[in-house]
Design a protein around this motif. Structure first.
Motif, PDB file in Angstrom:
ATOM      1  N   ALA A 175     -70.203 -20.256  30.130  1.00 13.05           N
ATOM      2  CA  ALA A 175     -69.115 -20.417  31.089  1.00 13.05           C
ATOM      3  C   ALA A 175     -68.110 -19.271  31.056  1.00 13.05           C
ATOM      4  O   ALA A 175     -67.177 -19.248  31.858  1.00 13.05           O
ATOM      5  CB  ALA A 175     -68.391 -21.744  30.829  1.00 13.05           C
ATOM      6  N   ASP A 176     -68.281 -18.332  30.116  1.00 13.74           N
ATOM      7  CA  ASP A 176     -67.308 -17.249  29.963  1.00 13.74           C
ATOM      8  C   ASP A 176     -68.058 -15.928  29.835  1.00 13.74           C
ATOM      9  O   ASP A 176     -68.607 -15.623  28.766  1.00 13.74           O
ATOM     10  CB  ASP A 176     -66.446 -17.498  28.719  1.00 13.74           C
ATOM     11  N   PRO A 177     -68.093 -15.127  30.898  1.00 16.18           N
ATOM     12  CA  PRO A 177     -68.846 -13.869  30.857  1.00 16.18           C
ATOM     13  C   PRO A 177     -68.389 -12.916  29.756  1.00 16.18           C
ATOM     14  O   PRO A 177     -69.226 -12.195  29.189  1.00 16.18           O
ATOM     15  CB  PRO A 177     -68.600 -13.264  32.246  1.00 16.18           C
ATOM     16  N   ASP A 178     -67.100 -12.905  29.446  1.00 19.04           N
ATOM     17  CA  ASP A 178     -66.614 -12.008  28.391  1.00 19.04           C
ATOM     18  C   ASP A 178     -67.134 -12.437  27.018  1.00 19.04           C
ATOM     19  O   ASP A 178     -67.524 -11.598  26.194  1.00 19.04           O
ATOM     20  CB  ASP A 178     -65.086 -11.979  28.385  1.00 19.04           C
ATOM     21  N   VAL A 179     -67.130 -13.738  26.757  1.00 15.84           N
ATOM     22  CA  VAL A 179     -67.660 -14.244  25.484  1.00 15.84           C
ATOM     23  C   VAL A 179     -69.161 -13.992  25.410  1.00 15.84           C
ATOM     24  O   VAL A 179     -69.686 -13.585  24.367  1.00 15.84           O
ATOM     25  CB  VAL A 179     -67.340 -15.751  25.332  1.00 15.84           C
ATOM     26  N   PHE A 180     -69.854 -14.231  26.508  1.00 13.90           N
ATOM     27  CA  PHE A 180     -71.294 -13.979  26.566  1.00 13.90           C
ATOM     28  C   PHE A 180     -71.591 -12.524  26.207  1.00 13.90           C
ATOM     29  O   PHE A 180     -72.473 -12.235  25.373  1.00 13.90           O
ATOM     30  CB  PHE A 180     -71.816 -14.294  27.969  1.00 13.90           C
ATOM     31  N   ALA A 181     -70.848 -11.597  26.807  1.00 14.63           N
ATOM     32  CA  ALA A 181     -71.078 -10.174  26.559  1.00 14.63           C
ATOM     33  C   ALA A 181     -70.783  -9.807  25.111  1.00 14.63           C
ATOM     34  O   ALA A 181     -71.511  -9.004  24.499  1.00 14.63           O
ATOM     35  CB  ALA A 181     -70.230  -9.340  27.505  1.00 14.63           C
ATOM     36  N   ALA A 182     -69.717 -10.371  24.545  1.00 14.22           N
ATOM     37  CA  ALA A 182     -69.357 -10.059  23.160  1.00 14.22           C
ATOM     38  C   ALA A 182     -70.411 -10.566  22.183  1.00 14.22           C
ATOM     39  O   ALA A 182     -70.795  -9.864  21.242  1.00 14.22           O
ATOM     40  CB  ALA A 182     -67.997 -10.668  22.835  1.00 14.22           C
ATOM     41  N   LEU A 183     -70.901 -11.772  22.401  1.00 18.40           N
ATOM     42  CA  LEU A 183     -71.923 -12.329  21.519  1.00 18.40           C
ATOM     43  C   LEU A 183     -73.239 -11.576  21.652  1.00 18.40           C
ATOM     44  O   LEU A 183     -73.908 -11.287  20.658  1.00 18.40           O
ATOM     45  CB  LEU A 183     -72.128 -13.807  21.818  1.00 18.40           C
ATOM     46  N   LYS A 184     -73.608 -11.247  22.869  1.00 13.60           N
ATOM     47  CA  LYS A 184     -74.859 -10.513  23.092  1.00 13.60           C
ATOM     48  C   LYS A 184     -74.798  -9.146  22.422  1.00 13.60           C
ATOM     49  O   LYS A 184     -75.773  -8.716  21.783  1.00 13.60           O
ATOM     50  CB  LYS A 184     -75.119 -10.374  24.592  1.00 13.60           C
ATOM     51  N   ALA A 185     -73.673  -8.454  22.529  1.00 19.80           N
ATOM     52  CA  ALA A 185     -73.526  -7.148  21.890  1.00 19.80           C
ATOM     53  C   ALA A 185     -73.654  -7.257  20.376  1.00 19.80           C
ATOM     54  O   ALA A 185     -74.208  -6.364  19.717  1.00 19.80           O
ATOM     55  CB  ALA A 185     -72.184  -6.529  22.264  1.00 19.80           C
ATOM     56  N   ALA A 186     -73.172  -8.355  19.816  1.00 17.31           N
ATOM     57  CA  ALA A 186     -73.190  -8.534  18.368  1.00 17.31           C
ATOM     58  C   ALA A 186     -74.550  -8.977  17.852  1.00 17.31           C
ATOM     59  O   ALA A 186     -74.975  -8.575  16.764  1.00 17.31           O
ATOM     60  CB  ALA A 186     -72.132  -9.549  17.948  1.00 17.31           C
ATOM     61  N   VAL A 187     -75.236  -9.812  18.618  1.00 13.96           N
ATOM     62  CA  VAL A 187     -76.421 -10.503  18.105  1.00 13.96           C
ATOM     63  C   VAL A 187     -77.728  -9.938  18.643  1.00 13.96           C
ATOM     64  O   VAL A 187     -78.693  -9.761  17.892  1.00 13.96           O
ATOM     65  CB  VAL A 187     -76.328 -12.014  18.426  1.00 13.96           C
ATOM     66  N   MET A 188     -77.793  -9.661  19.943  1.00 16.33           N
ATOM     67  CA  MET A 188     -79.092  -9.299  20.528  1.00 16.33           C
ATOM     68  C   MET A 188     -78.898  -8.373  21.715  1.00 16.33           C
ATOM     69  O   MET A 188     -79.290  -8.669  22.847  1.00 16.33           O
ATOM     70  CB  MET A 188     -79.858 -10.567  20.928  1.00 16.33           C
ATOM     71  N   ALA A 189     -78.309  -7.209  21.452  1.00 13.86           N
ATOM     72  CA  ALA A 189     -78.018  -6.269  22.528  1.00 13.86           C
ATOM     73  C   ALA A 189     -79.277  -5.709  23.170  1.00 13.86           C
ATOM     74  O   ALA A 189     -79.242  -5.262  24.319  1.00 13.86           O
ATOM     75  CB  ALA A 189     -77.152  -5.130  21.995  1.00 13.86           C
ATOM     76  N   ASP A 190     -80.400  -5.727  22.439  1.00 12.23           N
ATOM     77  CA  ASP A 190     -81.641  -5.168  22.978  1.00 12.23           C
ATOM     78  C   ASP A 190     -82.469  -6.210  23.716  1.00 12.23           C
ATOM     79  O   ASP A 190     -83.708  -6.178  23.685  1.00 12.23           O
ATOM     80  CB  ASP A 190     -82.466  -4.523  21.862  1.00 12.23           C
ATOM     81  N   SER A 191     -81.782  -7.130  24.395  1.00 12.99           N
ATOM     82  CA  SER A 191     -82.471  -8.167  25.162  1.00 12.99           C
ATOM     83  C   SER A 191     -81.932  -8.172  26.588  1.00 12.99           C
ATOM     84  O   SER A 191     -80.898  -7.584  26.886  1.00 12.99           O
ATOM     85  CB  SER A 191     -82.250  -9.547  24.541  1.00 12.99           C
ATOM     86  N   THR A 192     -82.630  -8.874  27.441  1.00 11.17           N
ATOM     87  CA  THR A 192     -82.085  -9.142  28.768  1.00 11.17           C
ATOM     88  C   THR A 192     -81.092 -10.301  28.663  1.00 11.17           C
ATOM     89  O   THR A 192     -81.081 -11.049  27.679  1.00 11.17           O
ATOM     90  CB  THR A 192     -83.200  -9.531  29.744  1.00 11.17           C
ATOM     91  N   ASP A 193     -80.279 -10.463  29.676  1.00  6.98           N
ATOM     92  CA  ASP A 193     -79.360 -11.606  29.686  1.00  6.98           C
ATOM     93  C   ASP A 193     -80.132 -12.920  29.649  1.00  6.98           C
ATOM     94  O   ASP A 193     -79.722 -13.883  28.995  1.00  6.98           O
ATOM     95  CB  ASP A 193     -78.461 -11.558  30.934  1.00  6.98           C
ATOM     96  N   HIS A 194     -81.248 -12.966  30.341  1.00 10.36           N
ATOM     97  CA  HIS A 194     -82.062 -14.184  30.363  1.00 10.36           C
ATOM     98  C   HIS A 194     -82.557 -14.526  28.960  1.00 10.36           C
ATOM     99  O   HIS A 194     -82.480 -15.690  28.525  1.00 10.36           O
ATOM    100  CB  HIS A 194     -83.242 -14.008  31.306  1.00 10.36           C
TER     101      HIS A 194
END
Length: 287
Positions: A175-194
């Motif tokens: 529900a929060d694009p900024d939180v989504f982006a921060a977590l993805k950068a930290a955990v699995m940046a080499d993935s697609t959003d899906h």
């Protein structure tokens, strides 16, 4: 049944995770003719009584904070017993390679201390490996510029009632694009959003850090007898490369006659979820 010379890969997940995180890698290994088993540690995964409030939409954060935790009271010894029971059941089928990621490194270390005779190899995929009591009690002399601490602080559930349990609302990231982006950068940046959405939906809300216990310190007389591999993740922003290298050096100092077999992949902290082919190729090359 006759034992097979090919190993069974046994996977131990990291914090807030469970056996489902290994699914893509297990599928890839199966396509290459290899057996594997992914463990749900006590209080995690399909058998855990995860709070219903975690899944309801819209979420009721107050109800989520008040719900009891499935990992309350779980100890490192509980993890070890569970994994050792699994290994004993698998041992008749052939060699075993025990693999852990992140916080799961503490459990695989303790298991290797307990039953080195059951293991053909132990593999750390950017996982915690502690070899000195000071690593439990003192600050490490290494730059830890991880992105994870700040990211998970944004999804911490206030008022969680169980002592020693950290409750994180991973699903809030949807529900929060900024939180989504921060977590993805930290955990699995080499993935697609899906792919990252799939991972988020597999995660458990609760984790206990009871595994950070003296029993997780690797011992030269037990763990040191087992061939051990460390796979460095050069793009890991949850457990940065400098921290990984610090742990490798410390463990090698404990067993200078039997150092880590070290490999490097350009991968994020949970890169095996989004890039299983590269990880399957590396793991199978070890055996």
């Amino acid at each position: 049944m006759r034992a097979d010379s090919r190993p069974t890969f046994v996977f131990v997940h990291g914090g807030s995770s469970n056996a489902r995180a290994w699914g893509p890698l297990q599928n890839e290994l199966a396509l290459r003719g290899h057996r594997s088993h992914a463990v749900d540690l006590p209080g995690h995964g399909d058998l855990a009584d995860t709070p219903a409030a975690y899944y309801r939409q819209p979420q009721d954060v107050t109800a989520l904070a008040a719900a009891p935790s499935a990992v309350r009271g779980v100890t490192l010894e509980d993890n070890v017993r569970h994994v050792v029971d699994t290994l004993r059941r698998l041992a008749a089928s052939g060699p075993i390679v025990l693999v852990g990621n992140s916080l799961g490194g503490l459990t695989i270390s303790a298991v290797a201390n307990a039953v080195p005779e059951l293991l053909d190899r132990v593999v750390y995929l950017s996982a915690l490996c502690l070899s000195d009591p000071a690593m439990l009690a003192e600050a490490w002399d290494v730059v830890d510029d991880n992105l994870l601490d700040a990211a998970v602080a944004r999804i911490a559930v206030p008022g969680a009632r169980d002592p020693g349990v950290v409750r994180l609302n991973w699903r809030a990231a949807h529900a929060d694009p900024d939180v989504f982006a921060a977590l993805k950068a930290a955990v699995m940046a080499d993935s697609t959003d899906h792919q990252f959405r799939l991972l988020l939906d597999s995660l458990d809300p609760d984790e206990t850090y009871a595994a950070m216990a003296p029993g997780a310190l690797v011992r030269a007389d037990a763990w040191g007898r087992v061939p051990h591999t460390y796979v460095r993740f050069s793009a890991d922003r949850s457990l940065p490369l400098a921290v990984q290298d610090h742990m490798i050096r410390a463990a090698d100092a404990l067993t200078p006659h039997h150092p880590f077999d070290v490999h490097t992949l350009k991968a994020s902290h949970v890169g095996y979820f989004s890039r299983p082919q590269a990880f399957a190729e590396l793991l199978t090359s070890l055996v």
